[in-house]
Design a protein around this motif. Structure first.
Motif, PDB file in Angstrom:
ATOM      1  N   ASP A  15       0.982  -1.218  -0.245  1.00 25.16           N
ATOM      2  CA  ASP A  15       0.117  -0.052  -0.165  1.00 25.16           C
ATOM      3  C   ASP A  15       0.974   1.386   0.125  1.00 25.16           C
ATOM      4  O   ASP A  15       2.179   0.992   0.580  1.00 25.16           O
ATOM      5  CB  ASP A  15      -1.122  -0.167   1.036  1.00 25.16           C
ATOM      6  CG  ASP A  15      -0.009   0.328   2.683  1.00 25.16           C
ATOM      7  OD1 ASP A  15       0.418  -0.413   2.850  1.00 25.16           O
ATOM      8  OD2 ASP A  15      -1.162   0.540   3.263  1.00 25.16           O
ATOM      9  N   ALA A  16       0.169   2.158  -0.127  1.00 31.04           N
ATOM     10  CA  ALA A  16       1.026   3.497  -0.563  1.00 31.04           C
ATOM     11  C   ALA A  16      -0.419   4.809  -0.092  1.00 31.04           C
ATOM     12  O   ALA A  16      -0.577   4.321  -0.604  1.00 31.04           O
ATOM     13  CB  ALA A  16       1.674   3.611  -1.743  1.00 31.04           C
ATOM     14  N   PRO A  17       0.148   5.991   0.861  1.00 26.35           N
ATOM     15  CA  PRO A  17      -0.588   6.855   0.733  1.00 26.35           C
ATOM     16  C   PRO A  17      -1.219   7.715  -0.372  1.00 26.35           C
ATOM     17  O   PRO A  17       0.229   8.591  -1.108  1.00 26.35           O
ATOM     18  CB  PRO A  17       0.635   7.675   2.064  1.00 26.35           C
ATOM     19  CG  PRO A  17       1.772   6.781   2.688  1.00 26.35           C
ATOM     20  CD  PRO A  17       1.797   5.780   1.367  1.00 26.35           C
ATOM     21  N   GLY A  18      -2.351   8.190  -0.619  1.00 28.03           N
ATOM     22  CA  GLY A  18      -2.300   8.345  -1.594  1.00 28.03           C
ATOM     23  C   GLY A  18      -2.702   7.917  -2.877  1.00 28.03           C
ATOM     24  O   GLY A  18      -4.046   8.139  -3.735  1.00 28.03           O
ATOM     25  N   MET A  19      -3.404   6.358  -2.015  1.00 29.84           N
ATOM     26  CA  MET A  19      -4.135   5.195  -3.071  1.00 29.84           C
ATOM     27  C   MET A  19      -5.374   5.549  -3.515  1.00 29.84           C
ATOM     28  O   MET A  19      -5.970   5.483  -3.437  1.00 29.84           O
ATOM     29  CB  MET A  19      -3.807   3.971  -3.048  1.00 29.84           C
ATOM     30  CG  MET A  19      -2.784   3.295  -2.645  1.00 29.84           C
ATOM     31  SD  MET A  19      -2.346   1.399  -2.372  1.00 29.84           S
ATOM     32  CE  MET A  19      -0.909   0.872  -3.814  1.00 29.84           C
ATOM     33  N   ASN A  20      -6.190   5.923  -2.064  1.00 29.70           N
ATOM     34  CA  ASN A  20      -7.666   5.958  -1.798  1.00 29.70           C
ATOM     35  C   ASN A  20      -7.460   7.564  -2.260  1.00 29.70           C
ATOM     36  O   ASN A  20      -8.882   7.675  -2.693  1.00 29.70           O
ATOM     37  CB  ASN A  20      -7.532   6.787  -0.229  1.00 29.70           C
ATOM     38  CG  ASN A  20      -7.473   5.150   0.731  1.00 29.70           C
ATOM     39  OD1 ASN A  20      -8.453   4.265   0.530  1.00 29.70           O
ATOM     40  ND2 ASN A  20      -7.094   5.286   2.072  1.00 29.70           N
ATOM     41  N   ILE A  64     -10.095  11.168   0.733  1.00 32.04           N
ATOM     42  CA  ILE A  64      -8.394  12.079   0.467  1.00 32.04           C
ATOM     43  C   ILE A  64      -7.825  11.475   0.876  1.00 32.04           C
ATOM     44  O   ILE A  64      -6.161  11.502   0.735  1.00 32.04           O
ATOM     45  CB  ILE A  64      -9.286  12.796  -0.076  1.00 32.04           C
ATOM     46  CG1 ILE A  64      -8.723  12.699  -1.520  1.00 32.04           C
ATOM     47  CG2 ILE A  64      -9.453  13.630   0.508  1.00 32.04           C
ATOM     48  CD1 ILE A  64      -8.363  14.600  -2.450  1.00 32.04           C
ATOM     49  N   GLN A  65      -8.132  11.658   2.624  1.00 30.10           N
ATOM     50  CA  GLN A  65      -6.844  12.318   3.660  1.00 30.10           C
ATOM     51  C   GLN A  65      -6.676  11.215   4.504  1.00 30.10           C
ATOM     52  O   GLN A  65      -5.607  11.144   5.195  1.00 30.10           O
ATOM     53  CB  GLN A  65      -7.462  13.193   4.402  1.00 30.10           C
ATOM     54  CG  GLN A  65      -8.838  12.459   5.694  1.00 30.10           C
ATOM     55  CD  GLN A  65     -10.134  12.056   4.593  1.00 30.10           C
ATOM     56  OE1 GLN A  65     -10.064  12.404   3.746  1.00 30.10           O
ATOM     57  NE2 GLN A  65     -11.127  12.322   5.708  1.00 30.10           N
ATOM     58  N   GLY A 261      -0.034   6.400   7.186  1.00 25.35           N
ATOM     59  CA  GLY A 261      -0.051   8.063   7.473  1.00 25.35           C
ATOM     60  C   GLY A 261      -0.900   8.531   6.758  1.00 25.35           C
ATOM     61  O   GLY A 261      -1.008   8.087   4.997  1.00 25.35           O
ATOM     62  N   SER A 262      -1.209  10.076   6.901  1.00 21.76           N
ATOM     63  CA  SER A 262      -2.443  10.934   5.564  1.00 21.76           C
ATOM     64  C   SER A 262      -1.378  11.384   4.837  1.00 21.76           C
ATOM     65  O   SER A 262      -0.430  11.781   4.939  1.00 21.76           O
ATOM     66  CB  SER A 262      -2.693  12.184   6.975  1.00 21.76           C
ATOM     67  OG  SER A 262      -3.415  12.589   5.758  1.00 21.76           O
ATOM     68  N   PRO A 263      -1.692  11.518   2.761  1.00 20.01           N
ATOM     69  CA  PRO A 263      -0.742  11.733   1.871  1.00 20.01           C
ATOM     70  C   PRO A 263      -0.847  12.885   2.602  1.00 20.01           C
ATOM     71  O   PRO A 263      -1.599  14.049   2.166  1.00 20.01           O
ATOM     72  CB  PRO A 263      -1.432  11.013   0.999  1.00 20.01           C
ATOM     73  CG  PRO A 263      -3.176  10.802   1.163  1.00 20.01           C
ATOM     74  CD  PRO A 263      -3.082  10.509   2.849  1.00 20.01           C
ATOM     75  N   THR A 264      -0.006  13.536   1.569  1.00 21.14           N
ATOM     76  CA  THR A 264       0.835  14.860   1.364  1.00 21.14           C
ATOM     77  C   THR A 264       0.114  16.036   1.102  1.00 21.14           C
ATOM     78  O   THR A 264      -0.484  15.064   0.158  1.00 21.14           O
ATOM     79  CB  THR A 264       2.052  14.942   1.233  1.00 21.14           C
ATOM     80  OG1 THR A 264       2.334  14.020   0.035  1.00 21.14           O
ATOM     81  CG2 THR A 264       3.125  14.752   2.089  1.00 21.14           C
TER      82      THR A 264
END
Ligand code: F6P
Length: 326
Positions: A15-20, A64-65, A261-264
């Motif tokens: 998984d990678a932050p920002g996938m959502n 998104i967050q 973590g929440s994506p930048t």
């Protein structure tokens, strides 16, 4: 080519932050353009085990967050077999899915490429990995967030390293690529980055000791890219302990906290742009391409290139780190 009415979406691999944010963008852009959307849970595994549900705009509200992926993810052995892919295809047909958007790293896009070749399915990929190792895109979704997480951690390790006058080896992820290590090192003012793309770890270590630590520094941070080619932080620290026993060395392996973590803002924007562009690509009749960003522009990169071509680390980054770590 048959007309596309329904688009399936899945996340696969690490998984990678920002996938959502990407799932949201694909879903909303698809619905905006009149397509139906099906969410496929647990990556290719869910395609085989038939974990497929209708996705409406509400399914992707308020995500998104969020880090991780609401669709879950998996590394699926069965999909590497022709029998597994046959079942996956039958489930696609059962749910009347005409095209797929696959969000993942090189393993996931490799699977997509084989599947598309075998069954003539239009597939578009989105680069979702913290490793930033896919050719043809300046950035992958999740990379910027992971880099910021590394920065946050290393800043804290720096405090204790300075207090105790220690030499720290900090291992970061990246599989066989050194992007997180080199840019993490520049962002934290580290003394060196040991990355698989350049020189041998031995040479890089000697250079570090001679140029920096021995002369003027009483503490040092070295970022080490995980990779069989660097040997990892633990092995390097052992070597240094043997060769330079006078230094008080410590090792920290950042591990999976780099994936959460929440994506930048940068990752959310990238994921949103690439996700919407994936639907444009399908409308244009594109298939077997990864959507990438090249100098802020959307580009279509054939799977074969994205997966197989090596993405080089810019030598300028290496030189910058070297010049600034004196
Ligand atoms: O590809 C993303 C990544 O986090 C790599 O950096 C790392 O080597 C690997 O996945 C770890 O995989 P897993 O979560 O399966 O242990």
């Amino acid at each position: 080519m048959a007309q596309i009415k329904t688009i399936g979406i899945l996340t696969s691999g690490g998984d990678a932050p920002g996938m959502n944010a990407a799932i949201r963008a694909v879903t909303r852009a698809a619905i905006y353009n009149g397509f139906k959307v099906k969410g496929i849970y647990r990556g290719y595994k869910g395609l085989i085990t038939d974990e497929i549900v209708d996705f409406k705009t509400q399914n992707v509200s308020n995500i998104i967050q969020q880090g991780g992926t609401i669709l879950k993810t998996a590394r699926c052995k069965e999909f590497t077999t022709p029998e597994g892919r046959q079942i996956a295809y039958e489930n696609m047909r059962k749910h009347e899915i005409d095209a797929l958007v696959v969000i993942g790293g090189d393993g996931s896009l490799t699977g997509a490429r084989i599947f598309a070749q075998e069954f003539d399915v239009p597939i578009v990929g989105l680069p979702g990995t913290i490793d930033n190792d896919l050719y043809g895109t300046d950035h992958t979704i999740g990379y910027d967030t992971a880099l910021n997480t590394i920065m946050w951690c290393v800043d804290r390790i720096r405090d204790t390293a300075t207090s105790h006058e220690r030499l720290f080896f900090i291992e970061v992820m990246g599989r066989n690529a050194g992007f997180l290590a080199i840019n993490g090192a520049i962002a934290t003012g580290a003394e060196a980055a040991i990355i698989p793309e350049i020189a041998t770890p031995e040479e890089q270590l000697d250079q570090l000791i001679q140029n920096g630590f021995r002369k003027s520094k009483n503490s040092s941070i070295v970022l080490v890219a995980e990779s069989p080619r660097t040997g990892g932080a633990m092995a390097l620290a052992e070597r240094v302990k043997e060769k330079y026993p006078q230094y008080d060395t410590r090792v920290t392996i950042l591990g999976h906290l780099q994936r959460g973590g929440s994506p930048t803002a940068q990752d959310r924007i990238l994921a949103s742009r690439l996700g919407a562009a994936a639907i444009d690509a399908l409308i244009e009749g594109q298939r077997n391409v990864m959507i990438g960003d090249d100098d802020e522009k959307i580009v279509y990169v054939p799977f074969s290139k994205a997966i197989h071509k090596d993405k080089p680390v810019d030598p300028d980054l290496v030189e910058t780190l070297r010049r600034l770590s004196i």
